[in-house]
Design a protein around this motif. Sequence first.
Motif, PDB file in Angstrom:
ATOM      1  N   THR A   1       7.281 -16.296  -5.494  1.00  0.00           N
ATOM      2  CA  THR A   1       7.020 -16.599  -6.906  1.00  0.00           C
ATOM      3  C   THR A   1       5.795 -17.482  -7.101  1.00  0.00           C
ATOM      4  OG1 THR A   1       8.676 -18.332  -6.715  1.00  0.00           O
ATOM      5  CG2 THR A   1       9.331 -16.335  -7.862  1.00  0.00           C
ATOM      6  N   ASN A   2       5.396 -18.205  -6.066  1.00  0.00           N
ATOM      7  CA  ASN A   2       4.229 -19.077  -6.212  1.00  0.00           C
ATOM      8  C   ASN A   2       2.936 -18.419  -5.728  1.00  0.00           C
ATOM      9  OD1 ASN A   2       5.846 -20.999  -7.333  1.00  0.00           O
ATOM     10  ND2 ASN A   2       5.830 -22.387  -5.599  1.00  0.00           N
ATOM     11  N   LEU A   3       3.010 -17.139  -5.461  1.00  0.00           N
ATOM     12  CA  LEU A   3       1.781 -16.409  -5.113  1.00  0.00           C
ATOM     13  C   LEU A   3       1.087 -16.008  -6.426  1.00  0.00           C
ATOM     14  CD1 LEU A   3       0.301 -15.237  -2.549  1.00  0.00           C
ATOM     15  CD2 LEU A   3       1.378 -13.067  -3.134  1.00  0.00           C
ATOM     16  N   THR A   4      -0.126 -16.512  -6.625  1.00  0.00           N
ATOM     17  CA  THR A   4      -0.819 -16.315  -7.900  1.00  0.00           C
ATOM     18  C   THR A   4      -2.202 -15.700  -7.676  1.00  0.00           C
ATOM     19  OG1 THR A   4      -1.584 -18.584  -7.743  1.00  0.00           O
ATOM     20  CG2 THR A   4       0.381 -18.210  -9.067  1.00  0.00           C
ATOM     21  N   GLY A   5      -2.963 -15.620  -8.741  1.00  0.00           N
ATOM     22  CA  GLY A   5      -4.313 -15.053  -8.642  1.00  0.00           C
ATOM     23  C   GLY A   5      -4.278 -13.541  -8.747  1.00  0.00           C
ATOM     24  N   SER A   6      -5.440 -12.935  -8.579  1.00  0.00           N
ATOM     25  CA  SER A   6      -5.509 -11.481  -8.723  1.00  0.00           C
ATOM     26  C   SER A   6      -5.483 -10.808  -7.351  1.00  0.00           C
ATOM     27  CB  SER A   6      -6.760 -11.096  -9.512  1.00  0.00           C
ATOM     28  OG  SER A   6      -7.889 -11.659  -8.885  1.00  0.00           O
ATOM     29  N   ILE A   7      -5.402  -9.509  -7.349  1.00  0.00           N
ATOM     30  CA  ILE A   7      -5.355  -8.726  -6.104  1.00  0.00           C
ATOM     31  C   ILE A   7      -6.770  -8.673  -5.529  1.00  0.00           C
ATOM     32  CG2 ILE A   7      -4.831  -6.462  -5.129  1.00  0.00           C
ATOM     33  CD1 ILE A   7      -2.785  -6.132  -7.447  1.00  0.00           C
ATOM     34  N   PRO A   8      -6.990  -9.231  -4.340  1.00  0.00           N
ATOM     35  CA  PRO A   8      -8.362  -9.353  -3.835  1.00  0.00           C
ATOM     36  C   PRO A   8      -8.980  -8.012  -3.442  1.00  0.00           C
ATOM     37  CG  PRO A   8      -6.810 -10.086  -2.172  1.00  0.00           C
ATOM     38  CD  PRO A   8      -6.001  -9.771  -3.400  1.00  0.00           C
ATOM     39  N   SER A   9     -10.277  -7.886  -3.745  1.00  0.00           N
ATOM     40  CA  SER A   9     -10.970  -6.626  -3.460  1.00  0.00           C
ATOM     41  C   SER A   9     -11.109  -6.391  -1.959  1.00  0.00           C
ATOM     42  CB  SER A   9     -12.337  -6.605  -4.135  1.00  0.00           C
ATOM     43  OG  SER A   9     -13.106  -7.700  -3.663  1.00  0.00           O
ATOM     44  N   ALA A  10     -10.916  -7.467  -1.170  1.00  0.00           N
ATOM     45  CA  ALA A  10     -10.997  -7.316   0.286  1.00  0.00           C
ATOM     46  C   ALA A  10     -10.015  -6.255   0.793  1.00  0.00           C
ATOM     47  CB  ALA A  10     -10.705  -8.651   0.957  1.00  0.00           C
ATOM     48  N   ILE A  11      -8.952  -6.012   0.038  1.00  0.00           N
ATOM     49  CA  ILE A  11      -7.952  -5.015   0.451  1.00  0.00           C
ATOM     50  C   ILE A  11      -8.587  -3.621   0.536  1.00  0.00           C
ATOM     51  CG2 ILE A  11      -5.853  -3.837  -0.356  1.00  0.00           C
ATOM     52  CD1 ILE A  11      -4.806  -6.574  -1.244  1.00  0.00           C
ATOM     53  N   SER A  12      -9.659  -3.402  -0.225  1.00  0.00           N
ATOM     54  CA  SER A  12     -10.304  -2.079  -0.210  1.00  0.00           C
ATOM     55  C   SER A  12     -10.938  -1.759   1.144  1.00  0.00           C
ATOM     56  CB  SER A  12     -11.355  -1.976  -1.314  1.00  0.00           C
ATOM     57  OG  SER A  12     -12.426  -2.859  -1.043  1.00  0.00           O
ATOM     58  N   LYS A  13     -11.057  -2.778   2.005  1.00  0.00           N
ATOM     59  CA  LYS A  13     -11.622  -2.533   3.338  1.00  0.00           C
ATOM     60  C   LYS A  13     -10.614  -1.914   4.308  1.00  0.00           C
ATOM     61  CE  LYS A  13     -13.244  -6.905   3.748  1.00  0.00           C
ATOM     62  NZ  LYS A  13     -13.808  -8.047   4.497  1.00  0.00           N
ATOM     63  N   LEU A  14      -9.341  -1.919   3.916  1.00  0.00           N
ATOM     64  CA  LEU A  14      -8.284  -1.503   4.850  1.00  0.00           C
ATOM     65  C   LEU A  14      -8.090   0.017   4.801  1.00  0.00           C
ATOM     66  CD1 LEU A  14      -5.848  -4.433   4.017  1.00  0.00           C
ATOM     67  CD2 LEU A  14      -7.335  -4.198   6.027  1.00  0.00           C
ATOM     68  N   LYS A  15      -9.015   0.746   5.430  1.00  0.00           N
ATOM     69  CA  LYS A  15      -9.046   2.206   5.296  1.00  0.00           C
ATOM     70  C   LYS A  15      -7.840   2.920   5.911  1.00  0.00           C
ATOM     71  CE  LYS A  15     -13.042   1.987   3.257  1.00  0.00           C
ATOM     72  NZ  LYS A  15     -13.004   1.726   1.815  1.00  0.00           N
ATOM     73  N   HIS A  16      -7.107   2.245   6.784  1.00  0.00           N
ATOM     74  CA  HIS A  16      -5.928   2.889   7.392  1.00  0.00           C
ATOM     75  C   HIS A  16      -4.645   2.622   6.617  1.00  0.00           C
ATOM     76  CE1 HIS A  16      -7.996   4.223  11.035  1.00  0.00           C
ATOM     77  NE2 HIS A  16      -8.632   3.064  11.034  1.00  0.00           N
ATOM     78  N   LEU A  17      -4.772   1.881   5.515  1.00  0.00           N
ATOM     79  CA  LEU A  17      -3.571   1.452   4.800  1.00  0.00           C
ATOM     80  C   LEU A  17      -2.768   2.652   4.277  1.00  0.00           C
ATOM     81  CD1 LEU A  17      -2.728  -1.490   4.435  1.00  0.00           C
ATOM     82  CD2 LEU A  17      -3.554  -1.382   2.087  1.00  0.00           C
ATOM     83  N   LYS A  18      -1.470   2.621   4.563  1.00  0.00           N
ATOM     84  CA  LYS A  18      -0.585   3.678   4.079  1.00  0.00           C
ATOM     85  C   LYS A  18       0.404   3.135   3.058  1.00  0.00           C
ATOM     86  CE  LYS A  18      -0.550   6.579   8.179  1.00  0.00           C
ATOM     87  NZ  LYS A  18       0.169   6.777   9.459  1.00  0.00           N
ATOM     88  N   TRP A  19       0.738   1.874   3.236  1.00  0.00           N
ATOM     89  CA  TRP A  19       1.854   1.314   2.485  1.00  0.00           C
ATOM     90  C   TRP A  19       1.448  -0.066   1.990  1.00  0.00           C
ATOM     91  CZ3 TRP A  19       7.092   3.246   2.503  1.00  0.00           C
ATOM     92  CH2 TRP A  19       8.042   2.346   1.982  1.00  0.00           C
ATOM     93  N   ILE A  20       1.341  -0.230   0.672  1.00  0.00           N
ATOM     94  CA  ILE A  20       1.056  -1.556   0.141  1.00  0.00           C
ATOM     95  C   ILE A  20       2.115  -1.948  -0.886  1.00  0.00           C
ATOM     96  CG2 ILE A  20      -0.629  -0.706  -1.573  1.00  0.00           C
ATOM     97  CD1 ILE A  20      -2.071  -3.473  -1.060  1.00  0.00           C
ATOM     98  N   ARG A  21       2.635  -3.139  -0.694  1.00  0.00           N
ATOM     99  CA  ARG A  21       3.678  -3.628  -1.568  1.00  0.00           C
ATOM    100  C   ARG A  21       3.395  -5.080  -1.918  1.00  0.00           C
ATOM    101  NH1 ARG A  21      10.145  -2.830  -0.472  1.00  0.00           N
ATOM    102  NH2 ARG A  21      10.637  -2.942  -2.679  1.00  0.00           N
ATOM    103  N   LEU A  22       2.959  -5.320  -3.156  1.00  0.00           N
ATOM    104  CA  LEU A  22       2.744  -6.674  -3.651  1.00  0.00           C
ATOM    105  C   LEU A  22       3.701  -6.799  -4.824  1.00  0.00           C
ATOM    106  CD1 LEU A  22      -1.182  -6.487  -3.699  1.00  0.00           C
ATOM    107  CD2 LEU A  22       0.286  -7.201  -1.811  1.00  0.00           C
ATOM    108  N   SER A  23       4.865  -7.384  -4.580  1.00  0.00           N
ATOM    109  CA  SER A  23       5.961  -7.241  -5.529  1.00  0.00           C
ATOM    110  C   SER A  23       6.780  -8.515  -5.629  1.00  0.00           C
ATOM    111  CB  SER A  23       6.830  -6.079  -5.046  1.00  0.00           C
ATOM    112  OG  SER A  23       7.927  -5.889  -5.868  1.00  0.00           O
ATOM    113  N   TRP A  24       7.312  -8.788  -6.823  1.00  0.00           N
ATOM    114  CA  TRP A  24       8.075 -10.020  -7.066  1.00  0.00           C
ATOM    115  C   TRP A  24       7.213 -11.250  -6.749  1.00  0.00           C
ATOM    116  CZ3 TRP A  24      13.134  -9.883  -9.013  1.00  0.00           C
ATOM    117  CH2 TRP A  24      13.793  -8.651  -8.925  1.00  0.00           C
ATOM    118  N   THR A  25       6.002 -11.264  -7.301  1.00  0.00           N
ATOM    119  CA  THR A  25       5.134 -12.428  -7.154  1.00  0.00           C
ATOM    120  C   THR A  25       4.620 -12.795  -8.549  1.00  0.00           C
ATOM    121  OG1 THR A  25       2.980 -11.343  -6.991  1.00  0.00           O
ATOM    122  CG2 THR A  25       4.311 -11.404  -4.985  1.00  0.00           C
ATOM    123  N   ASN A  26       3.763 -13.798  -8.617  1.00  0.00           N
ATOM    124  CA  ASN A  26       3.129 -14.111  -9.894  1.00  0.00           C
ATOM    125  C   ASN A  26       1.668 -13.675  -9.897  1.00  0.00           C
ATOM    126  OD1 ASN A  26       5.295 -14.980 -11.317  1.00  0.00           O
ATOM    127  ND2 ASN A  26       4.738 -17.126 -11.372  1.00  0.00           N
TER     128      ASN A  26
END
Length: 332
Positions: free
Chosen positions: A108-133
């Motif tokens: 719940t104390n995770l704040t801010g926006s979703i960082p663009s650095a995630i776009s570097k993860l070309k092998h990503l299959k599964w992303i879950r950013l959930s139940w945060t702020n």
Amino acid sequence: MKMTLFSVLSLSLLVFVSLPSPSLSEPEICNSEDKKVLLKIKAALNNPYLLASWNPETNCCDWYLVKCDEITSRIISLNIFGGNISGRIPPAVGDLPYLQTLIFRKLTNLTGSIPSAISKLKHLKWIRLSWTNLSGPVPSFFTELKNLTYLDLSFNDLTGSIPPELAQLTNLAAIHLDRNKLTGTIPESFGKFTGSVPDLYLSHNQLTGPVPKSLGNLDFTRLDLSRNQLSGDLSFIFGSNKTMQVVDFSRNMFEFDLSNVVFPASLIWLDLNHNKVFGSLPAGLTAVDLQFFNVSYNRLCGPIPTGGKLRSFDLTSYFHNRCLCGAPLPAC
Ligand SMILES: *[C@@H]1O[C@H](CO)[C@@H](O)[C@H](O)[C@H]1NC(C)=O
Ligand SMILES: *[C@@H]1O[C@H](CO)[C@@H](O)[C@H](O)[C@H]1NC(C)=O
Ligand SMILES: *[C@@H]1O[C@H](CO)[C@@H](O)[C@H](O)[C@H]1NC(C)=O
Ligand SMILES: *[C@@H]1O[C@H](CO)[C@@H](O)[C@H](O)[C@H]1NC(C)=O
Ligand SMILES: *[C@@H]1O[C@H](CO)[C@@H](O)[C@H](O)[C@H]1NC(C)=O
Ligand SMILES: *[C@@H]1O[C@H](CO)[C@@H](O)[C@H](O)[C@H]1NC(C)=O
């Protein structure tokens, strides 16, 4: 000298014996670049107790909440959940180049926006950013992650509209954008997914306007649009040759005639409660093997058809309509 060699031998024998058997065949040694990045992530999160096992002296493949590939020993999964973590998602997560799974959940104390650095993860299959702020927009850069099969951004404080570009992802099995503060309309492009048709969860937002007709061209298995401010017709979403199973359109302002809608035989869950649906219940509904059915709080009229499962549902599945009648409601 002899003694020393003996000690070394017995020590290694001791280590050898005490190791769990799978490690005998694969002595996993963490990649040093990955280890550096993980320690950067730990520092950026202020060395939380949750990451106490992330000790630079040990093999990072053994650390809590991460997983290495069995062959390459590169970090392929980072799954941070349920700890006392404050601050933002460290942009360093983008420097784990072999990551396939990225999860930040129940923080719940995770704040801010979703960082663009995630776009570097070309092998990503599964992303879950959930139940945060987490706040800010749903980034359109997810489209750069062509192998993404699961995108879950539910239960956050995300705002803005749904990026139409998401429809360019061809391997998605599910999109969860539910329980945010998203506004605007459902993109027309969401009726043009090529490749797999994802399960779509958009409930509990502030989406407005009619659902684009294009969505009628696709065969969604699960579609949850409940608790928005969507309006207009939605009858085009059904049809005899679809294979949809779970449909929740409740608590919107949908307004259409149900009388001639043909429901697919595959349907097991239909929730239309709290809309402005009018007309009568089509007799064809008796041929559908529904497990859940709720058309309460609409503007329906006429008799509840006999046969099938319709009369086995609770009276609350039907109440608060204009003039529906017959069991379980009072006789016509
Ligand atoms: C969140 O932060 C507040 C304020 O610093 C703190 O009191 C609370 O314990 C934290 N909760 C969690 C689950 O981290
Ligand atoms: C979380 O951490 C903060 C600051 O480190 C502390 O004040 C708070 O009590 C912790 N909350 C929980 C639930 O552990
Ligand atoms: C996180 O969200 C909850 C519920 O929306 C809210 O009560 C809380 O104050 C938020 N915490 C922070 C640190 O923003
Ligand atoms: C994407 O998935 C395919 C099929 O599983 C695989 O061959 C390919 O290497 C993956 N690409 C990336 C960047 O992970
Ligand atoms: C069945 O689906 C196909 C393609 O999805 C469509 O072209 C066709 O018109 C549909 N038939 C009926 C009877 O709805
Ligand atoms: C149907 O929906 C109404 C309105 O939310 C609710 O009061 C009722 O309990 C529901 N009935 C069933 C069987 O789900």
